[in-house]
Design a protein around this motif. Structure first.
Motif, PDB file in Angstrom:
ATOM      1  N   GLN A 110       0.782  -1.252   0.042  1.00  0.00           N
ATOM      2  CA  GLN A 110       0.127   0.061  -0.255  1.00  0.00           C
ATOM      3  C   GLN A 110       0.881   1.368  -0.159  1.00  0.00           C
ATOM      4  OE1 GLN A 110      -3.709   0.403  -0.078  1.00  0.00           O
ATOM      5  NE2 GLN A 110      -2.675   2.483  -0.752  1.00  0.00           N
ATOM      6  N   ARG A 111       2.080   1.109   0.727  1.00  0.00           N
ATOM      7  CA  ARG A 111       2.654   2.479   0.754  1.00  0.00           C
ATOM      8  C   ARG A 111       3.595   2.506  -0.668  1.00  0.00           C
ATOM      9  NH1 ARG A 111       3.827   3.534   6.466  1.00  0.00           N
ATOM     10  NH2 ARG A 111       2.519   2.260   7.666  1.00  0.00           N
ATOM     11  N   MET A 112       3.958   1.755  -1.180  1.00  0.00           N
ATOM     12  CA  MET A 112       4.653   1.551  -2.346  1.00  0.00           C
ATOM     13  C   MET A 112       3.527   2.369  -3.331  1.00  0.00           C
ATOM     14  SD  MET A 112       7.456   0.216  -3.314  1.00  0.00           S
ATOM     15  CE  MET A 112       7.840  -0.902  -4.648  1.00  0.00           C
ATOM     16  N   LEU A 113       2.140   1.687  -3.545  1.00  0.00           N
ATOM     17  CA  LEU A 113       1.295   2.392  -4.323  1.00  0.00           C
ATOM     18  C   LEU A 113       0.986   3.829  -3.853  1.00  0.00           C
ATOM     19  CD1 LEU A 113      -1.405  -0.519  -4.412  1.00  0.00           C
ATOM     20  CD2 LEU A 113       0.266   0.016  -6.053  1.00  0.00           C
ATOM     21  N   ARG A 122      -2.102  -8.892 -17.598  1.00  0.00           N
ATOM     22  CA  ARG A 122      -3.215  -8.003 -17.175  1.00  0.00           C
ATOM     23  C   ARG A 122      -4.435  -8.581 -17.154  1.00  0.00           C
ATOM     24  NH1 ARG A 122      -0.708  -1.999 -17.980  1.00  0.00           N
ATOM     25  NH2 ARG A 122      -2.420  -1.721 -16.515  1.00  0.00           N
ATOM     26  N   GLU A 123      -4.666  -9.232 -18.368  1.00  0.00           N
ATOM     27  CA  GLU A 123      -6.264  -9.921 -18.414  1.00  0.00           C
ATOM     28  C   GLU A 123      -6.383 -10.664 -17.034  1.00  0.00           C
ATOM     29  OE1 GLU A 123      -6.824 -10.666 -22.729  1.00  0.00           O
ATOM     30  OE2 GLU A 123      -8.069 -12.298 -21.822  1.00  0.00           O
ATOM     31  N   GLU A 124      -5.314 -11.669 -17.074  1.00  0.00           N
ATOM     32  CA  GLU A 124      -5.481 -12.636 -15.821  1.00  0.00           C
ATOM     33  C   GLU A 124      -5.967 -12.103 -14.483  1.00  0.00           C
ATOM     34  OE1 GLU A 124      -3.228 -16.799 -15.030  1.00  0.00           O
ATOM     35  OE2 GLU A 124      -2.343 -14.932 -14.234  1.00  0.00           O
ATOM     36  N   ILE A 125      -5.261 -10.831 -14.313  1.00  0.00           N
ATOM     37  CA  ILE A 125      -5.236 -10.075 -12.940  1.00  0.00           C
ATOM     38  C   ILE A 125      -6.543  -9.309 -12.983  1.00  0.00           C
ATOM     39  CG2 ILE A 125      -4.191  -8.180 -11.599  1.00  0.00           C
ATOM     40  CD1 ILE A 125      -1.613  -9.083 -12.580  1.00  0.00           C
ATOM     41  N   GLU A 126      -7.005  -8.929 -13.757  1.00  0.00           N
ATOM     42  CA  GLU A 126      -8.234  -8.325 -14.090  1.00  0.00           C
ATOM     43  C   GLU A 126      -9.532  -9.219 -13.744  1.00  0.00           C
ATOM     44  OE1 GLU A 126      -8.415  -5.218 -13.465  1.00  0.00           O
ATOM     45  OE2 GLU A 126      -6.321  -5.251 -13.583  1.00  0.00           O
ATOM     46  N   GLU A 127      -9.336 -10.454 -14.369  1.00  0.00           N
ATOM     47  CA  GLU A 127     -10.599 -11.257 -13.957  1.00  0.00           C
ATOM     48  C   GLU A 127     -10.515 -11.674 -12.621  1.00  0.00           C
ATOM     49  OE1 GLU A 127      -9.614 -14.266 -16.929  1.00  0.00           O
ATOM     50  OE2 GLU A 127     -10.358 -12.993 -18.657  1.00  0.00           O
ATOM     51  N   SER A 128      -9.520 -11.621 -11.927  1.00  0.00           N
ATOM     52  CA  SER A 128      -9.613 -12.257 -10.668  1.00  0.00           C
ATOM     53  C   SER A 128      -9.714 -11.124  -9.480  1.00  0.00           C
ATOM     54  CB  SER A 128      -8.033 -12.858 -10.353  1.00  0.00           C
ATOM     55  OG  SER A 128      -7.059 -12.115 -10.432  1.00  0.00           O
ATOM     56  N   LEU A 129      -9.371  -9.868  -9.728  1.00  0.00           N
ATOM     57  CA  LEU A 129      -9.544  -8.850  -8.786  1.00  0.00           C
ATOM     58  C   LEU A 129     -10.540  -8.020  -8.968  1.00  0.00           C
ATOM     59  CD1 LEU A 129      -5.798  -7.490  -8.465  1.00  0.00           C
ATOM     60  CD2 LEU A 129      -7.256  -9.155  -7.046  1.00  0.00           C
ATOM     61  N   ASP A 130     -11.160  -7.609  -8.113  1.00  0.00           N
ATOM     62  CA  ASP A 130     -12.336  -6.686  -8.139  1.00  0.00           C
ATOM     63  C   ASP A 130     -12.035  -5.294  -8.477  1.00  0.00           C
ATOM     64  OD1 ASP A 130     -14.563  -8.526  -7.729  1.00  0.00           O
ATOM     65  OD2 ASP A 130     -13.562  -8.519  -5.542  1.00  0.00           O
ATOM     66  N   GLU A 131     -12.804  -4.633  -8.987  1.00  0.00           N
ATOM     67  CA  GLU A 131     -12.320  -2.836  -9.170  1.00  0.00           C
ATOM     68  C   GLU A 131     -12.012  -2.121  -7.972  1.00  0.00           C
ATOM     69  OE1 GLU A 131     -14.108   0.580 -12.065  1.00  0.00           O
ATOM     70  OE2 GLU A 131     -14.504  -1.548 -12.648  1.00  0.00           O
ATOM     71  N   ASP A 132     -12.419  -2.621  -6.911  1.00  0.00           N
ATOM     72  CA  ASP A 132     -12.176  -1.672  -5.821  1.00  0.00           C
ATOM     73  C   ASP A 132     -10.984  -2.527  -4.891  1.00  0.00           C
ATOM     74  OD1 ASP A 132     -13.549  -3.802  -4.828  1.00  0.00           O
ATOM     75  OD2 ASP A 132     -14.756  -2.703  -3.654  1.00  0.00           O
ATOM     76  N   ASP A 133     -10.230  -3.469  -5.325  1.00  0.00           N
ATOM     77  CA  ASP A 133      -9.300  -3.985  -4.832  1.00  0.00           C
ATOM     78  C   ASP A 133      -8.002  -3.025  -4.915  1.00  0.00           C
ATOM     79  OD1 ASP A 133      -9.938  -6.549  -3.439  1.00  0.00           O
ATOM     80  OD2 ASP A 133     -10.013  -7.420  -5.456  1.00  0.00           O
ATOM     81  N   THR A 141       4.302 -11.638  -5.917  1.00  0.00           N
ATOM     82  CA  THR A 141       2.832 -11.588  -6.477  1.00  0.00           C
ATOM     83  C   THR A 141       1.922 -10.645  -6.078  1.00  0.00           C
ATOM     84  OG1 THR A 141       3.420 -13.974  -6.277  1.00  0.00           O
ATOM     85  CG2 THR A 141       0.943 -13.498  -6.662  1.00  0.00           C
ATOM     86  N   VAL A 142       2.041 -10.003  -4.742  1.00  0.00           N
ATOM     87  CA  VAL A 142       1.201  -9.203  -4.074  1.00  0.00           C
ATOM     88  C   VAL A 142       1.515  -7.810  -4.911  1.00  0.00           C
ATOM     89  CG1 VAL A 142       0.448  -7.807  -2.189  1.00  0.00           C
ATOM     90  CG2 VAL A 142       0.360 -10.269  -2.086  1.00  0.00           C
ATOM     91  N   MET A 143       2.968  -7.596  -4.945  1.00  0.00           N
ATOM     92  CA  MET A 143       3.207  -6.149  -5.451  1.00  0.00           C
ATOM     93  C   MET A 143       3.067  -6.245  -6.838  1.00  0.00           C
ATOM     94  SD  MET A 143       4.441  -3.556  -3.963  1.00  0.00           S
ATOM     95  CE  MET A 143       3.560  -2.374  -5.127  1.00  0.00           C
ATOM     96  N   ARG A 156      -3.266  -1.275 -10.887  1.00  0.00           N
ATOM     97  CA  ARG A 156      -3.668   0.138 -10.802  1.00  0.00           C
ATOM     98  C   ARG A 156      -3.138   1.086 -11.740  1.00  0.00           C
ATOM     99  NH1 ARG A 156      -5.320   2.549  -6.252  1.00  0.00           N
ATOM    100  NH2 ARG A 156      -4.875   4.708  -5.767  1.00  0.00           N
ATOM    101  N   PHE A 157      -1.984   0.622 -12.349  1.00  0.00           N
ATOM    102  CA  PHE A 157      -1.589   1.571 -13.128  1.00  0.00           C
ATOM    103  C   PHE A 157      -1.141   1.063 -14.707  1.00  0.00           C
ATOM    104  CE2 PHE A 157       0.451   2.321  -8.900  1.00  0.00           C
ATOM    105  CZ  PHE A 157       0.337   3.832  -8.832  1.00  0.00           C
TER     106      PHE A 157
END
Ligand code: HEM
Length: 519
Positions: free
Chosen positions: A152-155, A344-355, A467-469, A476-477
């Motif tokens: 979160q601090r990095m973001l 990115r496609e894989e990540i977008e499918e697994s995360l919600d917009e507000d994550d 993975t998380v980072m 996000r970017f």
């Protein structure tokens, strides 16, 4: 005048002895190593060859060039063999190997051994048992919040610097990745808030053995130590002398030694601070706590020196390698836009917009994400040089050939990973090769974390951080190289360091205007 003549004669005598001793040893050849071709004409006689290759800054690449010319085994020093055939991995590093860590590790150790440099097998087992509960997967998931906090601090830092805010700041991702991995491991290991990400700076405390303290820059000091050891530890009998002499003779080494001395004081400073909290009765959930007690609360009664040694390896092995891996994967994805798009496609499918920070639960099993990480550690293994093992006194069979006892043997991860028979088109970034059954079979040739009983104990922590980072950043970017076509330079010390990675961050379009303003 007589003094001068005497000095010249003594120098000549010493040189003659030095050369004569090595030439004699070469022809005596008690171990039969003369059958293996030398890395160059001097390598079979003297370790100076390897010192020079290491000094140039990319010894694994030199070995790769030589092994690619069809040599499965190369003599890189009088008593050192480099293997180029990945089938040697199980003989040298596998669970059933009788090889132990080479004496190089003991030579470079401090007052106490830590998990990575202890040579004795039983002592290693004892340490690994104590520490395995600290590094266990169960704890790992409990510590996810510490990684999420740093992410979160990095973001937040990248939000401040992203182009959407009217400025056009170039971010050196290499530097920030290292701030992140240092902050994360210090919190997981010692409940210590280093604050490198928040400050954008790695100034920290170093403590001498007499208790006096000073401030220094963490990465600069650690990298200096690693560079020195990567060059000087190639000599064996001469190592202590070379260490002493290099401090005074070569200005470049004198500078590195000064920084390295400060690095030696960082783990004791951290240990001292954490011990004070421990003695004051603070119950903290970290490695340190797990290291001090067994599951039933029984004290391990470790000496200060041993605790500081474990803190040292955790803060060293546990930070630089992950930062390197994080940098390489982002670079390779930017250099391979099709892979980036698919990820990115894989990540977008697994995360919600507000994550915002990617919850590990949602991303840890994403196959393409893991394949991207593994493929980047294949192409550019963070620890790339041959990690030397010594054959046992009775000798060992390596690639079906008998090698006498006490011979140093090793295989560079870079050499293993660029073998075209196992990894077709080895120089290309192809995450797909890790998917499905084919991918599983490649596992035994993946040497990024080494293998067997001395394989990396912290790999799960690293996967968690990477993975998380990565998922959070790509969610996000939009990221782009600041200079199209940029390629990082590489300097190999004990790890294979990429140079800076200048990038620009742009908030992704699908985020609402409100969200942007809030940031
Ligand atoms: C991408 C990240 C990482 C890579 C590529 C990596 C690589 C390696 C390699 C190649 C070894 C074998 C070293 C040798 O034989 O001399 C090793 C051992 C070790 N690593 Fe890692 N490592 C990573 C992350 C971590 C992390 C995050 C930690 C700690 C939190 C860690 C702690 C250790 C320790 C303590 C050992 C010694 C294990 C033993 O001998 O039992 N590593 N690592």
């Amino acid at each position: 005048m007589y003094g001068l003549v005497f000095g010249a004669a003594a120098t000549l005598l010493a040189l003659t002895w030095f050369v004569g001793y090595h030439v004699y040893d070469y022809f005596k050849d008690p171990k039969g190593l003369r059958r293996f071709p030398g890395m160059d004409i001097f390598a079979p006689f003297t370790s100076i060859s390897m010192i020079l290759v290491a000094y140039r800054g990319f010894r694994s690449n030199r070995l790769l060039e030589l092994h690619s010319q069809g040599q499965p085994v190369i003599r890189t020093g009088p008593n050192v063999l480099s293997y180029g055939d990945p089938r040697a991995i199980k003989d040298i590093y596998g669970h059933n190997t009788k090889c132990v860590k080479d004496e190089q590790y003991a030579m470079t150790a401090g007052t106490h051994f830590h998990l990575a440099d202890v040579v004795d097998k039983h002592e290693h087992q004892r340490k690994r048992k104590v520490l395995s509960s600290a590094y266990a997967l169960k704890n790992l998931e409990e510590w996810e919040f510490k990684v999420a906090d740093k992410a979160q601090r990095m973001l937040d830092q990248f939000d401040k610097r992203c182009c959407d805010h009217g400025h056009d700041e170039v971010v050196d991702y290499r530097k920030w990745a290292n701030f992140f991995s240092l902050d994360a491991i210090a919190d997981i290991g010692l409940s210590k808030r280093l604050g490198f990400v928040d400050n954008g700076d790695d100034r920290c405390l170093s403590m001498k053995s007499d208790g006096t303290t000073s401030y220094c820059q963490y990465r600069e000091c650690l990298y200096a130590n690693s560079r020195l050891m990567s060059v000087l530890a190639n000599t064996y009998a001469f190592f202590p002398h070379l260490c002493r002499a290099s401090r005074y003779i070569f200005p470049e080494f004198a500078r590195l030694w000064k920084l390295s001395d400060s690095w030696e004081g960082i783990p004791p400073a951290l240990t001292h601070e954490r011990l004070q909290r421990y003695r004051a009765g603070e119950k903290l959930d970290d490695f340190f706590q797990a290291m001090m007690h067994d599951k039933n609360g029984g004290a391990h009664n470790l000496e200060f020196g041993e605790i500081a040694a474990e803190v040292s390896i955790m803060m060293n092995a546990g930070s630089t390698t992950t930062a390197i891996a994080m940098t390489n994967v982002l670079y390779l994805l930017l250099a391979n836009p099709a892979c980036m798009a698919r990820l990115r496609e894989e990540i977008e499918e697994s995360l919600d917009e507000d994550d915002v920070v990617a919850p590990y639960e949602k991303v840890k099993y994403l196959p393409y994400l893991r394949a991207c990480l593994d493929e980047s550690m294949r192409v550019w293994p963070p620890t790339s040089h041959p990690l030397l093992r010594a054959t046992p006194p009775e000798g060992a069979n390596i690639l079906g050939e008998y090698i006498p006892g006490g011979t140093a043997v090793g295989m560079s991860a870079l050499v293993a990973h660029r073998n075209a028979d196992i990894f077709p088109e080895p120089d290309k970034y192809i995450p797909d090769r890790w998917l499905g059954d084919g991918g599983k079979e490649l596992g035994s040739y993946f040497l990024a974390f080494s293998a067997g009983a001395r394989g990396c104990i912290g790999r799960n922590i690293s996967y968690l951080e990477q993975t998380v980072m990565l998922a959070s950043i790509l969610h996000r970017f939009d990221v782009e190289l600041a200079t199209p076509g940029f390629e990082p330079k590489r300097l190999e010390s004990n790890n294979l360091h990429p140079s800076e990675l200048p990038v620009r961050f742009r908030r992704k379009q699908n985020l609402s205007e409100k969200d942007l303003i809030a940031a």
